[in-house]
Write a protein that holds these residues in place. Sequence first.
Motif, short mmCIF file in Angstrom:
data_model
loop_
_atom_site.label_atom_id
_atom_site.label_comp_id
_atom_site.label_asym_id
_atom_site.label_seq_id
_atom_site.Cartn_x
_atom_site.Cartn_y
_atom_site.Cartn_z
N LYS A 707 0.94 -1.16 0.13
CA LYS A 707 0.16 0.06 -0.02
C LYS A 707 0.97 1.28 0.13
CE LYS A 707 -4.11 -2.00 2.37
NZ LYS A 707 -4.99 -1.96 3.05
N LYS A 708 1.86 1.15 0.97
CA LYS A 708 2.81 2.61 0.97
C LYS A 708 3.55 2.54 -0.24
CE LYS A 708 1.60 3.55 5.07
NZ LYS A 708 0.51 4.64 5.37
N THR A 715 2.27 8.99 -5.98
CA THR A 715 2.61 10.40 -5.95
C THR A 715 3.81 10.64 -7.07
OG1 THR A 715 2.36 10.27 -3.61
CG2 THR A 715 3.84 12.00 -4.33
N TRP A 716 4.69 9.59 -6.88
CA TRP A 716 6.06 9.67 -8.07
C TRP A 716 5.29 9.88 -9.28
CZ3 TRP A 716 10.20 11.35 -9.62
CH2 TRP A 716 10.93 10.71 -10.67
N LYS A 717 4.45 9.01 -9.64
CA LYS A 717 3.84 8.82 -11.02
C LYS A 717 3.03 10.25 -11.41
CE LYS A 717 3.16 3.87 -11.35
NZ LYS A 717 2.24 2.81 -11.20
N GLY A 718 2.18 10.76 -10.47
CA GLY A 718 1.65 12.01 -10.57
C GLY A 718 2.69 13.17 -10.95
N PHE A 719 3.71 13.17 -10.14
CA PHE A 719 4.79 14.28 -10.52
C PHE A 719 5.44 13.93 -11.68
CE2 PHE A 719 9.53 14.77 -10.38
CZ PHE A 719 9.32 16.16 -10.24
N ALA A 720 5.89 12.64 -11.90
CA ALA A 720 6.29 12.45 -13.25
C ALA A 720 5.43 12.45 -14.47
CB ALA A 720 6.76 10.78 -13.16
#
Length: 850
Positions: A707-708, A715-720
Amino acid sequence: MSSALGGPGMSHRGARPEDGVRDMIIISDIDENGININLKTRYKEDKIYTFTGSILVAVNPYKQLLIYEQKDIEEYSGKKISQVEPHVFAVSEEAFQNLKNSGVNQSCIISGESGAGKTETTKFILQYLCSVTNHTSFWVEQQILEANTVLEAFGNAKTVRNDNSSRFGKFMQVCFDDSQQIKGCIVQDYLLEQSRITFQSKNERNYHVFYQFIAGADASAEFREQFFVQPINTYYYLSQSGCTTLNGVNDTKMFDRLRLAMNVLKIPDQMVDGIFSVISAILHLGNLTFEDVEGEKSDLTSKDKEILDMICMLLGFEAEPLTDSLLYRQIQVRGTVTSIPFKVQEASENRHAMAKALYSRSFAWLVDAINKCTNPGQHESRFLGVLDIFGFENFEINSFEQLCINYTNEKLHRFFNHYVFAIEQEIYKEEEIEFAHITFTDNSPCLELIEKSPRCILKSVDEECRFPQGTDKSYITKQHEAFESHPCYIKGDRRMWEIEFGIQHYAGAVTYKVKGFLDKNKDTQQDMLFEMMHNSVNVFVQDLTRFQDLLGVKLEDMGGRQTISRTTSKKPTVGDTFKHQLNALVDILTTTNPWYVRCLKSNTDKKANVYNDKEVLTQLSYSGMLDIIRIKREGYPIHVPHENFLEKYKCLTPNLSPGDEPRTLSTKILNLLDLPKTEWQVGKNQIFMRNSVFEPLEERRIIFITKKAILIQRTWKGFACRHKYLRMREAVMILQAYFRACRSRLLFKRQRRSAVVIQRHVRGFLARKLATRLKEQKRKEEERKRKEEMEREKRDREKEAADNEAIENMIKLVLHHLLFHLSLRSLHAFICLFLSHLKYSFKFKFNYIL
C-alpha cells in the motif's frame, strides 16, 4: 533456520496419512508407519514429492514423469512453498529467492541411498536455476548443464542398485551476480572410484563413457580406425561382468550428446581426440597378458606386441620405455636407480594401476577444463551450491571405497542432525524459551571412530601405509586391538578376523574386506608412466602430467578456496586427502543456508509402480524423519532478532510508543496484532515463531508495504506525469509553431505556384490576343500592299501597252515613209536607225519592268 510451510495446510490440523497430505508436519500423532502410509498414498498417485516443513522427501518412481517441463518451471517460478504442490522446483525456487533477498549463500543437500535418485534431482535443480534467470548469460547456463553431461559420462556407472550411479561426489557452486544472473560455476569432485576401471561385479558396468565410445566407433568406420576400436566383448575391462548394455539407453545417442557437450564447453578438438585416445589405450591395456619367467619375473606374450604398438600410437609413447614400465619397477637407493622385475601378479596389478592413473588424471583434467570454462571470476563469493554425493552403500563385498563413501554419509548425517536438532534446541536453551526436548540418534561416536585423531580407523590405515613392512593383515590386527571395545566397531566372527571388520553406521552395520585397503589408500605413483607422458607427442597426454600428484593438487585447490591446507609435509594418502576435502565441504556448507532433499528408494528391484514398505521404513528409520517432523511441528522454525523484528514489523503498529527496550516492543507488537500466543515465544535476543504466525505476519507486512509503495508510486507517477505533461506541452507548442510555419510556407508556395499559373495563363491569353491583332494588322498591311502592287502592275501594263502601241504606230509610220519617200540607201540607213531605236526601246521596257 527459515521455513515456509503450507499456509492452506495449517488449517487442516488432524489430517490423516491416508489422505496423502502434502506436508507431513500437519499430521496429528504421526509415527514412522504414518509417514510411510502418507508417502505410499502419494506415490500411488504419482506424487513422488512430499514436504516435511522445508525439507523435501522424494520417492524414486523408476519411471519417467511429465512434471519437469517448461510449463512446470513457469508454474513454480516466483511462488512460495505454501502456494504450490511439493516439488524439487519448489525447493529450488525457495533457495533462489532466499539468495536473492537475504544475500546469504544457499546450498541444496541431496541425500539418500545409492539408487534413490540423487543424480536426477541434481539435474532438475540445475535445470530450474538455468531456466528462471533472465537468460542474459544463456551460453554460461548451457555450459553448466552440459558440464553435468560430461561428468555423468565419465563419473557414473551401472551398479546392481542403480543404472546411473554416481561413482564420485560433486559440489557444484552456481555463482550469481548482484542482479541474480548466473555468471559461472565451480565444480569440486570427491573420491572417484578407481577400482571400477579394472573390475566390475556381476551385472555391473564400467563407466558409461567406455560403452558410449565403443558405440560411437561402431557407427563410424573412420572413428573406429583412428582409435583402433575393437568389438566390445574383446575388452577385458568391459566384458568381465557380463553386462554391456542399459535398458532404455542408446549409447550411440549418448556419445553424440557427449561430443556436443564437449563442444559447448569449448574443449579443443585436439584435446577431445586425446581424451578418446586415452580411453582406447586404457581398454587395450586391460587386454595385455603376462607370462611367468622362472617364477621371478614376467614377460609379455607374443600376441601382446601388436597391442603394445597400438597403445604407443594412441598415447604417443616409445615402445621400449612402455615395455620397461610394464615389466619393471624402479627404486632409487643413494642416487642409484635400480630396475626390479615384476612377478606375474605384480605386473598385472601394475597394469591396472597404470589404467587407473590414466583415467583418474583424465577425469581431473576434465573437471579442471569445466572450471576454466565456467569460471565466475569476481562473482564466485555469491553462490547456490548443489551437493550430489554418493549414497550409503552396503554390498556383498565392501572395500576401502565403501568405507570412504559411508564415512561421507556419516559426516553429512551429522551435519544434518547438528543443523536440524542440536543447533535448534541449543538456541532454545540459550534464549530461555519453553520447549519439549526432542531426542535424536546421534552418530558422533561412529564418526569419531572413523576420523577423530589420534586414534581412528583412517589414522590406522595411514600409519600402516607409511610403515615399510605394512600389510593388510598387520593393519587389521592392530585395528582389532585398538578398537574392539568401541561400541560402533564390529570385530565379527573369529574365523574372519584377519580379512574383515565391521562398523555400526547410522544406516546399519557394514562389513568391510581389508584386502587392498593399503594399496588403495596409497594411490601408488607411476613415476615411469608419468615420465613417458611428459615426453609424449600427444598434447593431451603430455598435459595430464599437471595432475601427477593428484592428491596434492586437490589439497592445493582447497587451500586456494580458504578451506584447509595440506596436513603434513609427507605425501598425502587418499584417506587423508578425502578427510580434509570433507572437512572443507562441511566448512562451506556451514556458511550457507541449507535446503535438504531426502531421496528414498521405493524398492530395490528398480521397478516402476512398486512400493516396498519394509525398504522405505528402513530408510525412514535411519534418516530420522520422525524426529524431523516432531521438531518442525513442535519447534519454532522462524527465528528473528528483536532489532530485525522491529525494523520489519513496527510499521504494522504506528501508534506504538517508542522508548522501551526491543524485547518489550516486540512483545507489544505481537500482542497488538492479536496473534495466537501458543504459536510464538519471545526469547532474550530473538522472536521465535511458527509458520502459522510468521506467514500471516509477513503477509500483513507485504500488504502494508505494498500500500505504501503504491502511495509512493502514485505520488511519483503524478509528479512524473505532470513533469512529462509540461515537457510534452512545451514540445507540442514548439511542434505546433514549426507546423504552422511549415503549413504557411507550404500554403504560400502553393499560392505562389497558383499565381504563377494564373499569370502564365493571362500572359498567354494577352500574348495570343496581341498576336491575333498583329496578325490581323499584318494581313491588312499585306492586303494593302497587294492592292497597291496590283494597281502598280496595272499601270505598268497600261503604260507598256501604250508604249507598244506607240512603237507600232512609229513602225507603221516609218514603213510608210520608207515605202514612199526613201530610197534604198536611205532605206538602209533608216533600217539601221530603226533597229537601234528598237533596241533601245526594248531595253527601256525591260528596265521598267524590273
